[in-house]
Scaffold this active site. Sequence first.
Site, mmCIF file in Angstrom:
data_model
loop_
_atom_site.group_PDB
_atom_site.id
_atom_site.type_symbol
_atom_site.label_atom_id
_atom_site.label_comp_id
_atom_site.label_asym_id
_atom_site.label_seq_id
_atom_site.Cartn_x
_atom_site.Cartn_y
_atom_site.Cartn_z
ATOM 1 N N ILE A 283 0.860 -1.195 0.000
ATOM 2 C CA ILE A 283 0.000 0.000 0.000
ATOM 3 C C ILE A 283 0.892 1.239 0.000
ATOM 4 C CG2 ILE A 283 -1.684 1.339 1.300
ATOM 5 C CD1 ILE A 283 -2.751 -1.333 2.382
ATOM 6 N N ASP A 327 6.858 38.826 -22.539
ATOM 7 C CA ASP A 327 6.989 40.197 -23.006
ATOM 8 C C ASP A 327 8.449 40.446 -23.316
ATOM 9 O OD1 ASP A 327 7.929 40.208 -20.485
ATOM 10 O OD2 ASP A 327 6.532 41.686 -19.679
HETATM 11 P P1 ATP Z 1 6.631 44.954 -22.974
HETATM 12 O O1 ATP Z 1 5.173 44.698 -23.153
HETATM 13 O O2 ATP Z 1 7.479 44.010 -23.723
HETATM 14 O O3 ATP Z 1 7.054 45.138 -21.573
HETATM 15 P P2 ATP Z 1 6.627 47.767 -23.353
HETATM 16 O O4 ATP Z 1 7.306 48.157 -22.097
HETATM 17 O O5 ATP Z 1 6.979 48.534 -24.565
HETATM 18 O O6 ATP Z 1 6.905 46.288 -23.744
HETATM 19 P P3 ATP Z 1 4.242 48.876 -22.316
HETATM 20 O O7 ATP Z 1 4.819 49.116 -20.988
HETATM 21 O O8 ATP Z 1 2.823 48.481 -22.466
HETATM 22 O O9 ATP Z 1 5.077 47.813 -23.105
HETATM 23 O O10 ATP Z 1 4.483 50.200 -23.134
HETATM 24 C C1 ATP Z 1 3.916 50.398 -24.397
HETATM 25 C C2 ATP Z 1 4.515 51.604 -25.038
HETATM 26 O O11 ATP Z 1 4.226 52.744 -24.262
HETATM 27 C C3 ATP Z 1 6.026 51.554 -25.112
HETATM 28 O O12 ATP Z 1 6.480 50.937 -26.263
HETATM 29 C C4 ATP Z 1 6.404 53.017 -25.087
HETATM 30 O O13 ATP Z 1 6.306 53.559 -26.388
HETATM 31 C C5 ATP Z 1 5.332 53.644 -24.233
HETATM 32 N N1 ATP Z 1 5.773 53.774 -22.840
HETATM 33 C C6 ATP Z 1 6.217 52.833 -22.023
HETATM 34 N N2 ATP Z 1 6.504 53.295 -20.805
HETATM 35 C C7 ATP Z 1 6.209 54.616 -20.840
HETATM 36 C C8 ATP Z 1 6.271 55.678 -19.894
HETATM 37 N N3 ATP Z 1 6.676 55.491 -18.649
HETATM 38 N N4 ATP Z 1 5.922 56.899 -20.310
HETATM 39 C C9 ATP Z 1 5.484 57.113 -21.559
HETATM 40 N N5 ATP Z 1 5.405 56.157 -22.483
HETATM 41 C C10 ATP Z 1 5.760 54.931 -22.153
#
Ligand code: ATP
Length: 872
Positions: A283, A327
């Site tokens: 068992i 991501d």
């Molecule tokens: P991942 O999804 O791979 O992390 P990511 O960081 O680009 O990529 P998000 O954080 O959704 O994804 O950001 C999307 C877009 O927004 C970015 O590509 C950028 O152009 C813009 N972004 C990201 N962070 C900021 C911020 N702090 N201020 C202004 N724009 C931003």
Amino acid sequence: METKHITIPINQFITQLASDKENGLLSDEAIKRLQKFGSNVIQADKGKSPLRILLEQFNSLMVWLLLFAAGLSFWFQEYLDATAILLVILINAVVGFWMELQALRSMNALKKMASVPSKVFRDGKLIEIPSEELVPGDVLFLEAGDIITADARIIQAAQLSVNEASLTGEAMPVEKKETELPEKTPLAERTNMLHKGTYVTNGNAKALVTATGMQTELGKIAHLVQSAKQSATPLEKKLQVFSRKLIYITIILVVLIFVVGLLTHGDYVEMLETAIALAVAAIPEGLPIVATLALAQGMMKMAKHKIIVKKLAAVETLGGTTIICTDKTGTLTQNKIEVSEVIPVDIASEKNKELLTRIGMLCNTASVEINNNGVNEIGDPLETGLLKYAYKQGVLKEQVEKIFPKINEVPFSSETKMMATLHKNGNGFTVFAKGAAEELLNQCTFIVNGYDKSQLTEQLKDEWKQKAEKLAASGLRIIAGAYKETTNENTPLLEDLIFAGLYCMIDPPAEDVYQAIQEAKDAGIRVVMITGDHPATANCIANQLHISSENEPISGKDMQPYEHLTEIDKQKWLQTSVFARVTPAQKLDLVTVLQEQGNIVGMTGDGVNDAPALKKADIGIAMGQRGTQVAQEVSDMVLKDDAFSSIVHAIKQGRIIFSNIQKFVIYLLSCNMSELFVVSLAALSNLHFQLLPLQILFINLVTDVLPALALGVSEGNPYVMKHNPRNPSEPLLKTKQWYAVWVYAAVISVCTLGAVFVSHYFIHAGTQFDPKLCNNILFFTLIFCQLFHVFNMASAKVSFFKSEVFRNRYVWYALLSCTLIILALFFATPVKEALNIQPLNTEDWVVVFVSATCSLLVIQLLKRLKIIHDED
Ligand code: ATP
């Protein structure tokens, strides 16, 4: 009900709690208050007490059977046997207790590691502290995605909304702001309060801690909050089903042996005890807990690699992962974002360049402190990158912010991909905005022109978008900057902006990602990039990492909502490896589509809006450094180092653990089965050297267990990541593995009985039949056959001496301990008597070892000739 904390003016309240809006508490004062108010913890679920765990060990079918056997021995005045059986029960309980305690300890340790910190102002600085150390009077800083760790009154808020479902049941986020409320406002309407256990979905806030621990609203209802009980994992359930099946088979076999024994042998007490001993042997009651222990140890091992797995079940699911949706920023890339270049609209204009620096610095929620001890960065790496750029230009955020104090903000969100801040500027106001180039350009109506502005024509807009795209195609992250001046404090912040230029940022792939991606591919796991970034940037990085498919990247704007997807769309999604400008809602759709096709999906996420996708994925993976607290809370696994390679490492560990448990089961089953064979054969052929009940118990509870446990912590072989993922709906053992178990048991039984035969007819030829000697040869050969059998659990694809079992030091410890225990038997007179042992001569020992080696060699041969397979 005391409601002063919601009615009193906030400044008066701050004074009352002897705190400071800007600087927070002094550390000394915080320590004093911690002593006075106690830790900020909810003491609802204390878990099982060790005593209860110990007592539970005695409530099992096996113990009842053994107690019955002990009772029987007492009845027939075989006191030595009875004591021995009681001892066996005790040893068994202690081992079970120890294992369960270990598993529990690991889990508690992990729980602590997964606990969320809080951002507070102390001594004038924004720092992170363990949430347990929060005290009334602390000034908290909270952003979207943060879990609220104490009850707090809002001091100042920007577009703040909070999800209070855990407290009020209201699923929609509630807007919160600084205000004074009438007395007796019900909990769900207290818009100036933040409550422990809820989380920020949007905006940010400063808040004054009013209550901690059991004094919070959550603490008051803590007894109602159901303790999050870990339910059995699929593997544990599989093992339970498996054990139950074995119990039935065993009962039938044991009854059969008992009846046959009675018919041929006659001594029904001994036959009953033998039957019970065999039942106990077969068992596999310990299986589920051993699996738990193996899973829990796997979790601890992963924790050492900065991977926090929060649920036992996840360890197992990991092993079956078929797709990793990851991501890009910070997971595949280094996330050490640096501004490589700024491209002002007016390249020659220093003023335009300065303007861009200012936008990047003020439209920014991060902080960077550079001093002799190095650089201390808090916040989004993209934003700290901009601050460091400004610092290089000789400008400090703190100083400039004093001249242009921030008075309002539209926080960044993955949906809008932009953010803006409103600052006081003399008598008027200035708005600074930044965001994804194509999005921000759409919000601009003007463009910088020398010291002035001019109309941003559609043509100009397109030119800049193309410029941004071109730059993105070389793998750069492109952000646009804009501003506007106004006299209206209530102007919409993201409208009618003046475009000022672009920031080019570098974020190269992390070093170890290349190898990890190859490893995933070899293991039959697809890697899919899902990013919020521009398709051109995403594609460039994907190409560098060899994860692009033949299909072009799909951009979020071309992704239909799930309800409108056609079969063709779904097929296209399935064959694409790069998804860019994806919103969190689209992530959820993608997981759904992938799962529909039978995939086991591991999905990374960090934002508050990623929570649904993280929950839906089979393995939700949150980033420990970059991820919001909510993402970490809902995910199954948190990567403390945010590294993609950790995901692959975790999958590997998941596979190793599963294979270890499988080996463990195969080993124990084949050992138990061999005992059943030997005893049945001896009973059927009326051999007078049958194994004694206590001998069977000894083999099972002493010499089998240690090697089996050692198998549970094996390092795995180099081939774990060279085969496709296992189908989770498959049973624990496949038919071929069952077949292997039967063959192993048969070989061991033949060698064991063979040893007695050789000893009797060759070594002691001509002497009188000595049942005790024959029994001893049978006993020791069976033990050593089983001990050596542990090496048969290694992969047949690896050479014997290099195998994971041969190199597992625990296996050697186990073998050494077993040998020492056996040696000790000869010196411990009562045990020796109970087990009916006598000294063997050298020749007999040679027979024992040669037979055991024979069984090892035969099985090795069968495995290496591929006549039997026990591997996945
Ligand atoms: P991942 O999804 O791979 O992390 P990511 O960081 O680009 O990529 P998000 O954080 O959704 O994804 O950001 C999307 C877009 O927004 C970015 O590509 C950028 O152009 C813009 N972004 C990201 N962070 C900021 C911020 N702090 N201020 C202004 N724009 C931003």
